[in-house]
Design a protein around this motif. Structure first.
Motif, PDB file in Angstrom:
ATOM      1  N   ARG A 188     -36.132 -60.842  -1.977  1.00 27.80           N
ATOM      2  CA  ARG A 188     -35.097 -60.700  -0.962  1.00 27.80           C
ATOM      3  C   ARG A 188     -34.225 -59.473  -1.210  1.00 27.80           C
ATOM      4  N   LEU A 218     -30.957 -70.659  -4.746  1.00 23.25           N
ATOM      5  CA  LEU A 218     -32.377 -70.872  -4.456  1.00 23.25           C
ATOM      6  C   LEU A 218     -32.966 -72.009  -5.278  1.00 23.25           C
ATOM      7  N   THR A 236     -31.622 -74.853  -5.429  1.00 25.54           N
ATOM      8  CA  THR A 236     -31.335 -76.109  -4.737  1.00 25.54           C
ATOM      9  C   THR A 236     -31.790 -76.104  -3.293  1.00 25.54           C
ATOM     10  N   ASP A 237     -32.018 -74.946  -2.703  1.00 33.35           N
ATOM     11  CA  ASP A 237     -32.455 -74.929  -1.312  1.00 33.35           C
ATOM     12  C   ASP A 237     -33.966 -75.023  -1.274  1.00 33.35           C
ATOM     13  N   GLY A 238     -34.452 -76.245  -1.074  1.00 33.27           N
ATOM     14  CA  GLY A 238     -35.862 -76.520  -1.292  1.00 33.27           C
ATOM     15  C   GLY A 238     -36.789 -76.210  -0.133  1.00 33.27           C
ATOM     16  N   LEU A 239     -36.264 -76.262   1.089  1.00 34.99           N
ATOM     17  CA  LEU A 239     -37.162 -76.151   2.233  1.00 34.99           C
ATOM     18  C   LEU A 239     -37.216 -74.715   2.744  1.00 34.99           C
ATOM     19  N   ARG A 240     -38.370 -74.372   3.281  1.00 30.61           N
ATOM     20  CA  ARG A 240     -38.603 -73.006   3.747  1.00 30.61           C
ATOM     21  C   ARG A 240     -37.525 -72.584   4.759  1.00 30.61           C
ATOM     22  N   ALA A 241     -37.215 -73.486   5.693  1.00 28.73           N
ATOM     23  CA  ALA A 241     -36.225 -73.158   6.725  1.00 28.73           C
ATOM     24  C   ALA A 241     -34.876 -72.835   6.102  1.00 28.73           C
ATOM     25  N   GLU A 242     -34.554 -73.538   5.028  1.00 30.01           N
ATOM     26  CA  GLU A 242     -33.270 -73.318   4.372  1.00 30.01           C
ATOM     27  C   GLU A 242     -33.245 -71.961   3.690  1.00 30.01           C
ATOM     28  N   ARG A 243     -34.339 -71.632   3.032  1.00 27.02           N
ATOM     29  CA  ARG A 243     -34.375 -70.344   2.336  1.00 27.02           C
ATOM     30  C   ARG A 243     -34.366 -69.205   3.342  1.00 27.02           C
ATOM     31  N   GLN A 276     -33.137 -69.214   6.366  1.00 32.57           N
ATOM     32  CA  GLN A 276     -31.871 -69.097   7.090  1.00 32.57           C
ATOM     33  C   GLN A 276     -30.668 -69.054   6.152  1.00 32.57           C
ATOM     34  N   THR A 311     -28.205 -74.838   3.824  1.00 31.48           N
ATOM     35  CA  THR A 311     -28.688 -76.103   3.293  1.00 31.48           C
ATOM     36  C   THR A 311     -28.617 -77.110   4.428  1.00 31.48           C
ATOM     37  N   ILE A 312     -29.751 -77.709   4.786  1.00 33.88           N
ATOM     38  CA  ILE A 312     -29.726 -78.611   5.938  1.00 33.88           C
ATOM     39  C   ILE A 312     -29.845 -80.065   5.538  1.00 33.88           C
ATOM     40  N   ASP A 313     -29.942 -80.347   4.278  1.00 41.64           N
ATOM     41  CA  ASP A 313     -30.222 -81.730   3.929  1.00 41.64           C
ATOM     42  C   ASP A 313     -29.624 -82.054   2.559  1.00 41.64           C
ATOM     43  N   LYS A 334     -39.157 -78.546  -5.756  1.00 43.75           N
ATOM     44  CA  LYS A 334     -37.968 -78.507  -4.906  1.00 43.75           C
ATOM     45  C   LYS A 334     -38.187 -79.029  -3.488  1.00 43.75           C
ATOM     46  N   ALA A 335     -39.413 -78.982  -2.955  1.00 38.30           N
ATOM     47  CA  ALA A 335     -39.630 -79.599  -1.640  1.00 38.30           C
ATOM     48  C   ALA A 335     -39.535 -81.119  -1.765  1.00 38.30           C
ATOM     49  N   ALA A 366     -37.446 -82.574  -3.727  1.00 38.68           N
ATOM     50  CA  ALA A 366     -36.052 -82.940  -4.008  1.00 38.68           C
ATOM     51  C   ALA A 366     -35.355 -83.485  -2.767  1.00 38.68           C
ATOM     52  N   LYS A 367     -35.906 -83.186  -1.588  1.00 39.96           N
ATOM     53  CA  LYS A 367     -35.293 -83.671  -0.351  1.00 39.96           C
ATOM     54  C   LYS A 367     -36.123 -84.779   0.289  1.00 39.96           C
ATOM     55  N   ARG A 369     -37.430 -88.465   1.095  1.00 41.78           N
ATOM     56  CA  ARG A 369     -36.813 -89.779   1.142  1.00 41.78           C
ATOM     57  C   ARG A 369     -37.608 -90.758   0.271  1.00 41.78           C
ATOM     58  N   ARG A 392     -37.601 -82.370   9.429  1.00 39.77           N
ATOM     59  CA  ARG A 392     -36.506 -82.569  10.394  1.00 39.77           C
ATOM     60  C   ARG A 392     -36.501 -83.954  11.023  1.00 39.77           C
ATOM     61  N   ALA A 441     -43.705 -72.039  -1.152  1.00 39.36           N
ATOM     62  CA  ALA A 441     -43.642 -73.248  -0.327  1.00 39.36           C
ATOM     63  C   ALA A 441     -44.957 -74.023  -0.376  1.00 39.36           C
ATOM     64  N   GLU A 454     -44.446 -77.747  -0.045  1.00 33.49           N
ATOM     65  CA  GLU A 454     -43.929 -78.080   1.278  1.00 33.49           C
ATOM     66  C   GLU A 454     -45.066 -78.039   2.313  1.00 33.49           C
TER      67      GLU A 454
END
Lengths: 437, 311
Positions: free
Chosen positions: A54, A63, A65-72, A74, A77-79, B150-151, B153-154, B156, B170, B300, B303
């Protein structure tokens, strides 16, 4: 670090952090994980690699803690992300939640299981609207312990009066919400002051570092102070072999202590009997306490199934009328007249939304009447009518037997989180002074 | 690590639980919720330590009744013989019912094609979803832990999958308190992760405390291995070593158990559970970082595989 110490960690603390990137939350979480040696080499290498891609020169701990692709992609943190670390004294489960208002549902989710909440403020800004919101969510969810982490002390010359003023204002606000256990810690997450290691810049502070406090705070209330609540999950009946006649009720104690010989009431039927035996996952025992998962045998052969509550002490009166404070979680609004499913402990019943009494502005705590519906992230007070009676405790008495979910019967979406009773110990009214309470 | 300035946690109350007791109680609660709310649950059982701990928890949760679930193993065909032997012995010992979905069958009839690198881990998704659909499983227990990646970690505890088995981050439902929402439409299923809140160290400490037997490959032994992508892989029919790769006999053990072609061994002389715990506590690499080639593919990778319906 010796193994004997590592493996002797005994208790478990679930805690939540609320804050935004601006407050330095990601840096704080990164610092806690890094300085407690919970970030391992390959994770750090991955973060360094991603940071370089980046164009960032220093590793961006966000980075981690931001695990999802969308979060990284954008940078948001969405969740709720769950983090795990351990010290010599304790195992920690951290629910890391974003702090903006559109993520109230995430804060509520993270706080629901937390025994402690860390609220982060920027020492330069002091208590702002977002800080009050975080305190309100912690109070709403009845998180027993709150820590105010006054961050970026390095940017205010480590000045004691700045910290003292913020701590005083926040503690007073929290007290007005019914939160009495507040510990304030002056920190610099970036420089590492008072996060894990004591600060060399703040001699005037004699309290624990943030991690020391997390390690030593008393985590659970004494189960013997609460009446026993045992929601039945499953009936265990082998019906063959040496345990042919065994009949046990499997569940997890939501609160209190159960002993063999204790008189109990089964709700909603109201039948009374005594505890004949307790099996702790295959081992017979005389006593069990929350939050143990056990199997209970009763003296009399009563018709009991999943969804019933075995209770001791003062028992709740089963009711079909539920008044509760709710946080709406779904993008689909909740309206008066909605027919939903209500999941309370192990019991799911049909329910009707009879009334939305008022909406609570989570930033100002004003109650606004006349709400036709609740949108996502909104908090309000509702009246529900259920098809079958429920044995409810007040949420202020019992977080497990006083909480419920509303579910859309059409597609199973989790709509709303509910807490039986009033939101806060103190009641505020809006400026209009309308005539509802 | 830190100097103590405050008193230790209050221990006046006799009613305390260790972190292992607390994790065990939570996992047992999850198993019982599924037994109470689903028609056809199944435990994914690979013979790896996490699935072994899952089965151990399930046995305790329903004692003295038998476990009310069947087991499913997605067999890549690249198995460690010690693990298959362990699997079959365990199934017989507890009188369980095991379904096996063979990746090889799907390659033989053309539904799957062998990858150029020979690894079959990513190929497990199709047979897994096929087994879920044909057996009409509505709840599928997996041994995934949030500390692994990390994927995850979120993820459920109850993770809804659509009729294609796909995971949409989502569409995941908020999970509050210990209230798990298992509602799903016909054709959808729920993946359930009872070990969500466990770490690798917790799993090993629990194995030690409970005296759980594991396949021998988790402990140090001599083995013919060769190096690929910085990991020690076992030589075998699955396609290794290449001409440029040299086989050596080394003292190693496995930290995870998966497809032989992409599960790496670590140099280790840890011959007992206590040795393993010492080693993990001192390790500077995560379990997946040390041993899984498939997670190194991209930032990813997990993910993407989860979205397609992987474990």
């Amino acid at each position: 670090m010796s193994t004997t110490i590592e493996t002797s960690a005994t208790s478990l603390l679930r805690f939540a952090t609320a804050g935004s990137v601006d407050d330095g939350k990601s840096t704080l979480v990164g610092r806690l994980l890094h300085d407690s040696k919970s970030v391992l080499t390959d994770q750090l290498e991955a973060v360094e690699h991603a940071s370089r891609k980046r164009g960032q020169e220093t590793p961006d701990l966000a980075l981690l803690t931001d695990g999802l692709r969308a979060e990284r992609e954008q940078g948001i943190t969405i969740d709720v992300a769950y983090r795990y670390f351990a010290t010599a004294r304790r195992r920690f489960i951290l629910a890391d939640t974003p702090g903006h208002v559109q993520y109230t549902r995430n804060m509520v989710t993270g706080a629901s299981t937390a025994e402690l909440a860390v609220v982060l403020v920027d020492a330069r800004n002091g208590v702002v609207e977002q800080t009050r919101r975080h305190a309100a969510v912690a109070a709403l969810l009845r998180v027993p312990h709150v820590v105010l982490a006054v961050n970026k002390m390095d940017l205010v010359e480590y000045a004691e009066p700045v910290f003292a003023a913020i701590a005083k204002e926040f503690t007073a606000y929290a007290a007005s919400l019914g939160v009495t256990d507040v510990v304030a810690v002056p920190i610099s997450a970036l420089a590492g002051d008072n996060v894990v290691e004591p600060s060399a810049h703040m001699d005037w502070y004699g309290g624990p570092t943030l991690l020391e406090h997390l390690e030593t705070v008393s985590v659970t209330t004494d189960p013997s102070e609460q009446p026993a609540r045992f929601p039945v999950q499953y009936v265990i009946r082998p019906q063959s072999g040496e345990h042919r006649d065994y009949r046990g009720y499997a569940g997890q104690l939501a609160s209190g202590v159960l002993r063999v010989g204790d008189p109990v009431t089964v709700l909603p039927s109201g039948h009374t009997t005594t505890v004949a035996g307790i099996d702790a996952l295959g081992v017979e025992t005389d006593i069990a306490w929350a939050p143990q998962s056990v199997t209970v045998r009763l003296a009399e052969d009563i018709d009991i199934s999943r969804g019933d509550l075995i209770a001791a002490g003062a028992t709740p009166v089963p009711t079909k009328d539920v008044e509760a404070t709710v946080c709406h979680l779904s993008d689909r609004p909740l309206h008066v007249g909605a027919k939903v499913l209500l999941k309370h402990t192990t019991r799911t019943v049909r329910a009707l939304v009879k009334e939305i009494s008022y909406r609570i502005d989570i930033d100002t705590l004003e109650q606004r009447s006349g709400a036709e519906g609740l949108a996502v992230n909104e908090i309000g007070h509702v009246v529900l009518r259920t098809a079958e009676p429920l044995a409810l405790d007040s949420y202020s008495d019992n977080r497990r037997t006083g909480s419920f979910l509303l579910i859309d019967p059409a597609d199973g979406t989790t709509l709303t989180a509910g807490m039986v009773g009033e939101a806060f110990d103190t009641v505020r009214t809006d400026a209009d002074g309308e005539d509802w309470v | 690590m830190t100097t103590a300035t405050d008193s230790l946690p209050a221990t006046d109350s006799p009613f305390t639980l260790s972190h292992l007791d607390a994790l065990e109680a939570e996992s047992v609660h999850i198993f019982r919720e599924v037994a109470g709310e689903f028609e056809r649950p199944v435990i994914l059982f690979s013979g790896g330590k996490d699935s072994i701990v899952m089965l151990h928890l399930a046995l305790k949760a329903f004692w003295p009744a038998p476990v009310p679930f069947t087991l499913l193993h997605v067999d890549t065909g690249h198995n460690f013989p010690e693990v298959i032997e362990y699997r079959d012995r365990t199934v017989a010992q507890h009188n369980l019912r095991l379904h096996v979905a063979h990746v090889q069958d799907f390659i033989d009839d053309g539904r799957l094609r062998e990858r150029p690198d020979g690894t079959r881990n990513p190929l497990q998704t199709v047979p897994l979803l096929d087994a879920i659909e044909s057996h009409k499983f509505d709840a599928v227990f997996g041994g995934g832990r949030r500390d692994e990646e990390k994927a995850r970690a979120k993820e459920r505890v109850f993770s809804l999958r659509d009729e294609f088995g796909a995971w949409d981050p989502r569409r995941q439902r908020p999970e509050l308190w210990s209230l798990y929402n298992g509602k799903h439409a016909v054709g959808e299923h729920v993946r359930v992760f009872p070990l969500s809140n466990w770490t690798e160290l917790d799993v090993w400490q629990y194995i030690e405390r409970e005296g759980i037997e594991l396949p021998e490959i988790y402990y140090a032994h001599h083995r013919d291995v060769f190096k690929r992508d910085g990991m020690w892989l076992t030589a075998g029919e699955w396609g290794g070593p290449k001409e440029t790769e040299t086989v050596e006999n080394r003292l190693i053990r496995y930290r995870t158990v998966g497809d032989m072609s992409c599960t790496g061994a670590v140099d280790s002389d840890a011959a007992t559970i206590a040795d393993v715990i010492t080693e993990i506590a001192a390790s500077r690499l995560t379990e997946r970082g040390a041993t899984r080639a498939d997670d190194k593919m991209s930032e990813a990778a997990m993910e993407d595989r989860k979205r397609e319906g992987y474990f």
